[in-house]
Design a protein around this motif. Structure first.
Motif: not given
Length: 244
Positions: A224-229, A214-219, A231-237
């Motif tokens: 709000s936009r795809p990560a660019e090279p 499934r596609k991981a929602p931006a939320a 970019a910061g490191r988001p946290t996965a659920p």
């Protein structure tokens, strides 16, 4: 659960290797859904070293690299796809984790259905286990979205849930204690290998299941936009503990 004899592994690996293509992150307009009905099981055949990305194939005798506690989804300096495991959630013998696939290439990356999983020993030897399409044969506590088209742009991610049980009831066979999980995202895509925290302890069950991509929602990452090279490191659920 014993490992495959070398002769058998080589023969089966040749069949699977025909499904793989070299390179990664290529632009592909195909939808990969054939033969991906939920509940089906496929033999988790080994893939030969020649068909894998040399940077991700586990070399014999190589030490396991430390995995980040959460997927980084960081495409900086990467092309193709980035595959990362989330934390392993354990409860009463049931294991559950989320696998993240991030598209770091150009164009679009398409998925439709279930990944095929292969459990590997530390030396890269494949265990003779079955990769199940869907989690329900193992637990009803993990939701499966079912096969559907997923299209990723650069920096976007897809996730699949992976579940197995550490149950050992057959004392005539050695328990399966793998250290790496090889993931074939879809037919015709290069396989990737990750090392989940704690390994993959299937006991004597001989089964490991996966939900559909499934596609991981931006939320989920606060983006709000795809990560660019770079970019910061988001946290996965972290997957919740399944009820059964």
């Amino acid at each position: 659960m014993s490992r495959m004899p070398p002769g058998r592994a080589a023969a089966l690996g040749a069949a699977v290797a025909a499904l793989l293509v070299t390179g990664c992150g290529q632009q592909d307009g195909r939808d990969e859904g054939a033969g991906n009905a939920p509940g089906a099981g496929v033999p988790s055949h080994p893939v030969t070293a020649d068909s894998l990305d040399p940077d991700t194939f586990p070399r014999r005798g190589a030490e396991l690299s430390e995995q980040p506690p959460q997927p980084s989804r960081d495409c900086a300096g990467r092309t193709g796809t980035l595959l990362e495991p989330g934390p392993v959630d354990s409860a009463m013998g049931l294991r559950a984790m989320t696998v993240w696939l991030t598209h770091c290439g150009s164009g679009t990356y398409r998925l439709n259905g279930y990944p095929t999983l292969q459990v590997l020993a530390e030396d890269g030897t494949a265990f003779d286990v079955h990769s199940l399409r869907g989690a329900e044969p193992i637990t009803t506590g993990v939701r499966d979205p079912g096969p559907h088209p997923v299209t990723l742009r650069h920096g976007e991610s897809a996730t699949a849930g992976v579940v197995w049980r550490n149950t050992y009831t057959d004392t005539t066979e050695d328990p399966v204690n793998g250290t790496r999980l090889q993931v074939l995202p879809a037919p015709g895509r290069p396989a990737r290998t990750v090392a989940p925290d704690g390994g993959i302890d299937l006991g004597s069950t001989g089964r490991i299941g996966a939900t559909a991509w499934r596609k991981a929602p931006a939320a989920e990452t606060g983006q709000s936009r795809p990560a660019e090279p770079g970019a910061g490191r988001p946290t996965a659920p972290v997957p919740s503990t399944p009820a059964s």
